[in-house]
Motif scaffolding. Structure first.
Motif, mmCIF file in Angstrom:
data_model
loop_
_atom_site.group_PDB
_atom_site.id
_atom_site.type_symbol
_atom_site.label_atom_id
_atom_site.label_comp_id
_atom_site.label_asym_id
_atom_site.label_seq_id
_atom_site.Cartn_x
_atom_site.Cartn_y
_atom_site.Cartn_z
ATOM 1 N N SER A 145 -16.938 -10.931 -0.644
ATOM 2 C CA SER A 145 -15.996 -11.158 -2.059
ATOM 3 C C SER A 145 -15.540 -9.667 -2.680
ATOM 4 C CB SER A 145 -16.710 -12.078 -3.000
ATOM 5 O OG SER A 145 -17.671 -11.185 -3.564
ATOM 6 N N HIS A 146 -15.778 -8.697 -2.013
ATOM 7 C CA HIS A 146 -15.511 -7.330 -2.752
ATOM 8 C C HIS A 146 -14.208 -6.962 -1.929
ATOM 9 C CE1 HIS A 146 -15.405 -4.531 -5.576
ATOM 10 N NE2 HIS A 146 -16.142 -3.573 -5.210
ATOM 11 N N VAL A 147 -13.074 -6.720 -2.712
ATOM 12 C CA VAL A 147 -11.969 -5.966 -2.077
ATOM 13 C C VAL A 147 -12.231 -4.319 -1.664
ATOM 14 C CG1 VAL A 147 -9.660 -5.116 -2.356
ATOM 15 C CG2 VAL A 147 -10.289 -7.210 -3.316
ATOM 16 N N ASP A 148 -13.055 -3.781 -2.428
ATOM 17 C CA ASP A 148 -13.180 -2.257 -1.965
ATOM 18 C C ASP A 148 -14.078 -2.087 -0.615
ATOM 19 O OD1 ASP A 148 -11.965 -1.156 -3.899
ATOM 20 O OD2 ASP A 148 -13.592 -1.062 -5.287
ATOM 21 N N ARG A 149 -15.001 -3.256 -0.536
ATOM 22 C CA ARG A 149 -15.821 -3.274 0.604
ATOM 23 C C ARG A 149 -14.926 -3.876 1.727
ATOM 24 N NH1 ARG A 149 -21.778 -3.336 0.026
ATOM 25 N NH2 ARG A 149 -22.165 -3.215 -2.243
ATOM 26 N N ASP B 252 -6.907 -16.198 -6.080
ATOM 27 C CA ASP B 252 -5.496 -16.067 -6.416
ATOM 28 C C ASP B 252 -4.934 -14.991 -5.648
ATOM 29 O OD1 ASP B 252 -6.744 -14.093 -7.922
ATOM 30 O OD2 ASP B 252 -5.606 -14.252 -9.647
ATOM 31 N N GLU B 253 -5.877 -14.081 -4.980
ATOM 32 C CA GLU B 253 -5.321 -12.870 -4.269
ATOM 33 C C GLU B 253 -4.855 -13.302 -3.012
ATOM 34 O OE1 GLU B 253 -7.920 -9.710 -4.209
ATOM 35 O OE2 GLU B 253 -9.059 -10.370 -5.990
ATOM 36 N N VAL B 254 -4.683 -14.706 -2.427
ATOM 37 C CA VAL B 254 -4.061 -15.109 -1.334
ATOM 38 C C VAL B 254 -2.498 -14.825 -1.610
ATOM 39 C CG1 VAL B 254 -5.797 -16.526 -0.635
ATOM 40 C CG2 VAL B 254 -3.862 -17.310 -2.175
ATOM 41 N N LYS C 201 -18.549 -5.033 -9.703
ATOM 42 C CA LYS C 201 -17.169 -5.566 -9.849
ATOM 43 C C LYS C 201 -16.857 -5.029 -11.396
ATOM 44 C CE LYS C 201 -16.724 -8.589 -6.265
ATOM 45 N NZ LYS C 201 -17.035 -9.737 -6.189
ATOM 46 N N LEU C 202 -15.640 -4.880 -11.653
ATOM 47 C CA LEU C 202 -15.188 -4.027 -12.893
ATOM 48 C C LEU C 202 -16.108 -4.214 -14.182
ATOM 49 C CD1 LEU C 202 -12.806 -2.317 -13.847
ATOM 50 C CD2 LEU C 202 -11.836 -4.414 -14.777
ATOM 51 N N ILE C 203 -16.180 -5.635 -14.438
ATOM 52 C CA ILE C 203 -16.571 -5.819 -15.824
ATOM 53 C C ILE C 203 -18.130 -5.408 -15.780
ATOM 54 C CG2 ILE C 203 -17.033 -7.732 -17.597
ATOM 55 C CD1 ILE C 203 -14.256 -8.419 -17.083
ATOM 56 N N ILE D 247 -2.980 -5.697 -13.485
ATOM 57 C CA ILE D 247 -3.413 -6.674 -14.473
ATOM 58 C C ILE D 247 -3.921 -7.804 -13.652
ATOM 59 C CG2 ILE D 247 -2.243 -8.844 -15.767
ATOM 60 C CD1 ILE D 247 -0.227 -6.711 -16.839
ATOM 61 N N ARG D 248 -5.089 -8.460 -14.451
ATOM 62 C CA ARG D 248 -5.513 -9.478 -13.773
ATOM 63 C C ARG D 248 -5.719 -10.567 -14.634
ATOM 64 N NH1 ARG D 248 -4.587 -6.829 -10.143
ATOM 65 N NH2 ARG D 248 -6.109 -6.101 -8.241
ATOM 66 N N ASP D 249 -5.909 -11.627 -14.253
ATOM 67 C CA ASP D 249 -5.934 -13.047 -14.999
ATOM 68 C C ASP D 249 -7.367 -13.459 -15.346
ATOM 69 O OD1 ASP D 249 -5.743 -15.779 -15.844
ATOM 70 O OD2 ASP D 249 -3.922 -16.192 -14.943
ATOM 71 N N ASP E 277 -6.640 5.700 -6.736
ATOM 72 C CA ASP E 277 -6.353 4.287 -6.621
ATOM 73 C C ASP E 277 -6.572 3.720 -5.550
ATOM 74 O OD1 ASP E 277 -5.400 1.828 -7.658
ATOM 75 O OD2 ASP E 277 -3.187 2.449 -7.824
ATOM 76 N N ARG E 278 -6.993 2.338 -5.453
ATOM 77 C CA ARG E 278 -7.169 1.715 -4.426
ATOM 78 C C ARG E 278 -6.191 1.540 -3.353
ATOM 79 N NH1 ARG E 278 -9.165 -4.495 -5.988
ATOM 80 N NH2 ARG E 278 -11.245 -3.579 -6.015
ATOM 81 N N PRO E 279 -6.190 1.767 -2.334
ATOM 82 C CA PRO E 279 -5.247 1.492 -1.300
ATOM 83 C C PRO E 279 -4.381 0.034 -1.079
ATOM 84 C CG PRO E 279 -6.914 2.451 -0.003
ATOM 85 C CD PRO E 279 -7.614 2.021 -1.397
ATOM 86 N N GLY E 280 -3.337 -0.071 -1.335
ATOM 87 C CA GLY E 280 -2.848 -1.417 -1.353
ATOM 88 C C GLY E 280 -3.092 -2.353 -2.614
ATOM 89 N N HIS E 281 -3.238 -1.398 -3.735
ATOM 90 C CA HIS E 281 -3.765 -2.238 -4.817
ATOM 91 C C HIS E 281 -2.845 -3.129 -5.433
ATOM 92 C CE1 HIS E 281 -6.651 -1.370 -8.825
ATOM 93 N NE2 HIS E 281 -6.183 -2.549 -8.576
ATOM 94 N N ASP E 282 -3.088 -4.429 -5.494
ATOM 95 C CA ASP E 282 -2.259 -5.367 -6.252
ATOM 96 C C ASP E 282 -2.043 -5.226 -7.838
ATOM 97 O OD1 ASP E 282 -1.912 -6.639 -3.900
ATOM 98 O OD2 ASP E 282 -3.486 -8.279 -4.258
HETATM 99 P P1 TYD Z 1 -12.638 -6.031 -9.063
HETATM 100 O O1 TYD Z 1 -13.728 -6.620 -10.181
HETATM 101 O O2 TYD Z 1 -13.247 -5.401 -7.661
HETATM 102 O O3 TYD Z 1 -11.925 -7.182 -8.554
HETATM 103 P P2 TYD Z 1 -10.650 -7.526 -7.606
HETATM 104 O O4 TYD Z 1 -10.288 -6.470 -6.796
HETATM 105 O O5 TYD Z 1 -10.888 -8.709 -6.894
HETATM 106 O O6 TYD Z 1 -9.550 -7.743 -8.630
HETATM 107 O O7 TYD Z 1 -11.701 -5.201 -9.635
HETATM 108 C C1 TYD Z 1 -10.708 -5.655 -10.805
HETATM 109 C C2 TYD Z 1 -9.682 -4.817 -11.194
HETATM 110 O O8 TYD Z 1 -10.140 -3.729 -11.688
HETATM 111 C C3 TYD Z 1 -8.920 -4.281 -9.933
HETATM 112 O O9 TYD Z 1 -7.521 -3.944 -10.394
HETATM 113 C C4 TYD Z 1 -9.482 -2.821 -9.461
HETATM 114 C C5 TYD Z 1 -9.872 -2.377 -10.733
HETATM 115 N N1 TYD Z 1 -11.284 -1.463 -10.673
HETATM 116 C C6 TYD Z 1 -11.249 -0.098 -11.358
HETATM 117 O O10 TYD Z 1 -10.435 0.274 -11.842
HETATM 118 N N2 TYD Z 1 -12.332 0.445 -11.374
HETATM 119 C C7 TYD Z 1 -13.502 0.095 -10.717
HETATM 120 O O11 TYD Z 1 -14.607 0.774 -10.667
HETATM 121 C C8 TYD Z 1 -13.451 -1.189 -10.239
HETATM 122 C C9 TYD Z 1 -14.879 -2.074 -9.404
HETATM 123 C C10 TYD Z 1 -12.285 -2.250 -10.135
#
Ligand code: TYD
Ligand code: NAD
Length: 366
Positions: A87-91, A137-139, A201-203, A225-227, A293-298
């Motif tokens: 479930s983790h995009v980074d992985r 929703d990422e689909v 995960k972020l939070i 932005i995430r919902d 930034d994450r590559p291809g970051h939505d």
């Molecule tokens: P994440 O919790 O990995 O969920 P998803 O990629 O499925 O949305 O990330 C939520 C958002 O937070 C995403 O835009 C990436 C960002 N993020 C950071 O900025 N720093 C972090 O350390 C992590 C894990 C995520």
């Protein structure tokens, strides 16, 4: 009448919350919980369940089709709720293979098992059965500022291997309804947060790093932005879809909360300043660190939830700040869970490596 529910991935974040939710409800349920206990799943998430006798845990792989078939047949399963996934995009950016295996092949195997027992052997009353697929929703890909929120008919445009593997699994599920008449429903939900979320995960990552005086890594400019949706609201939505959802349909689920990542992290810092002030007296916000930034970051996700609201009467109950407060309180008062997860999973190594790689990339790019 007893409902026999097979939950896959029930030792993970949302699956374990769903089982807790279900067991606290009145009703006659027997739950079979199949989970491989990967790095993301733990029996620690299933401690102190209400009515634990109503859940049987099976350590198994959803890709093991004969086992899935046997479980559905032996336990007279009438409802499958399929959470199990990577479930983790980074992985998924570092190692997509496991995502293809579990999310695509695993979903295929679950569908085949259900098709064989329910449709070919006809062992269970077809009016009672349901295969519910839990998706994301990422689909739908990414939204530009001002674009309307995703609705159920938005074309799929996944951008990460994670999103692509979930998109493929959604298509497989849909095809089993169209081709074979398997009674399915699909839900596509936005980002969840709440108790028992794995701290990569972020939070939860931000809460724990802040408590341990570690940097709070913001990817890119932090304006993505995430919902966000509180996990119990997601569980409630899935339960309502199982009760009242129309077979063959998909439903969008979201929190109608759309802050930027930076706003989320700042809110967490503000709440922690109140509840767990730093010894130095400095604000937690000072720990924010911008990394590559994450590559291809939505850029932006937003869910239009009109369908589930109007047709099934579901709405998110918890506002974001209230949900964040309750999540932070949960992490502050569940030090035992954290210790146990840290010992069992050693997640800090992965988090640290991920952080160092991003920090280095940023340094190199400047
Ligand atoms: P994440 O919790 O990995 O969920 P998803 O990629 O499925 O949305 O990330 C939520 C958002 O937070 C995403 O835009 C990436 C960002 N993020 C950071 O900025 N720093 C972090 O350390 C992590 C894990 C995520
Ligand atoms: P998670 O990573 O916390 O849990 C996944 C669980 O699946 C773990 O317990 C793991 O051990 C298990 N698992 C993995 N591979 C398996 C396999 N081959 N066989 C059996 N079990 C296996 O994930 P989560 O956040 O709880 O997500 C659950 C589901 O909800 C996933 O399908 C995900 O795509 C979807 N979803 C998640 C979010 C979110 O914000 N977390 C949002 C929308 C949809």
């Amino acid at each position: 009448m007893t409902k026999n529910i097979l939950v896959t991935g029930g030792a993970g974040f949302i699956g374990s919350n769903f089982i807790r939710y279900l067991l606290s409800k009145a009703g006659d349920y027997r739950i079979t919980n199949v989970d491989l206990l990967t790095y993301a799943g733990s029996l620690e998430n299933l401690k102190d369940l209400p009515h634990p006798e109503k859940m049987e845990f099976i350590h198994g792989n959803v890709c093991d089709q004969p086992l899935m078939e046997q479980l559905i047949e032996d336990r007279q399963i009438d409802t499958v709720v399929h959470f199990a996934a990577e479930s983790h995009v980074d992985r998924s950016l570092q190692g997509p293979a496991a995502f293809i295996q579990t999310n695509l092949v695993g979903t295929f195997s679950m569908l085949e098992a259900a098709r064989k027992v329910w449709l070919q052997k006809g062992l269970i009353d077809m009016d009672k059965v349901r295969f519910h697929h839990v998706s994301t929703d990422e689909v739908f890909g990414t939204l530009a500022p001002g674009d309307p929120a995703f609705h159920e008919d938005t074309p799929y445009a996944p951008n990460s291997p994670y999103a692509a593997s979930k998109a493929g699994s959604d298509h497989l599920v849909r095809s089993y309804a169209k081709s074979f008449g398997l009674p399915i429903t699909i839900s596509n939900c936005s980002n969840n947060y709440g108790p028992y979320q794995f701290p990569e995960k972020l939070i939860p990552l931000m809460i724990l790093n802040a408590l341990h005086e570690k940097p709070l890594p913001i990817y890119g400019d932090g304006l993505q932005i995430r919902d966000w949706l509180y996990v119990e609201d997601h569980c409630d939505a899935i339960w309502i879809i199982l009760q009242r959802g129309e077979v063959g349909e998909s439903y969008n689920i979201g929190g109608e909360n759309q802050p930027s990542n930076l706003e989320i992290v700042r809110t967490i810092c503000k709440i922690l300043d109140e509840k767990a002030p730093r010894e130095s007296g400095l604000p937690h916000e000072d720990l924010i660190t911008y990394v590559a930034d994450r590559p291809g970051h939505d850029r932006r996700y937003a869910m239009n939830i009109t369908k589930i609201r109007n047709e099934l009467g579901w709405e998110p109950k918890l506002q974001l700040e209230e949900g964040l407060r309750s999540t932070i309180e949960w992490y502050l008062s569940n030090e035992d869970w954290l210790q146990a997860i840290s010992k069992e999973k050693n997640f800090q190594d992965w988090v640290q490596l991920n952080y160092e790689a991003r920090e280095k990339t940023l340094g190199g790019a400047e």
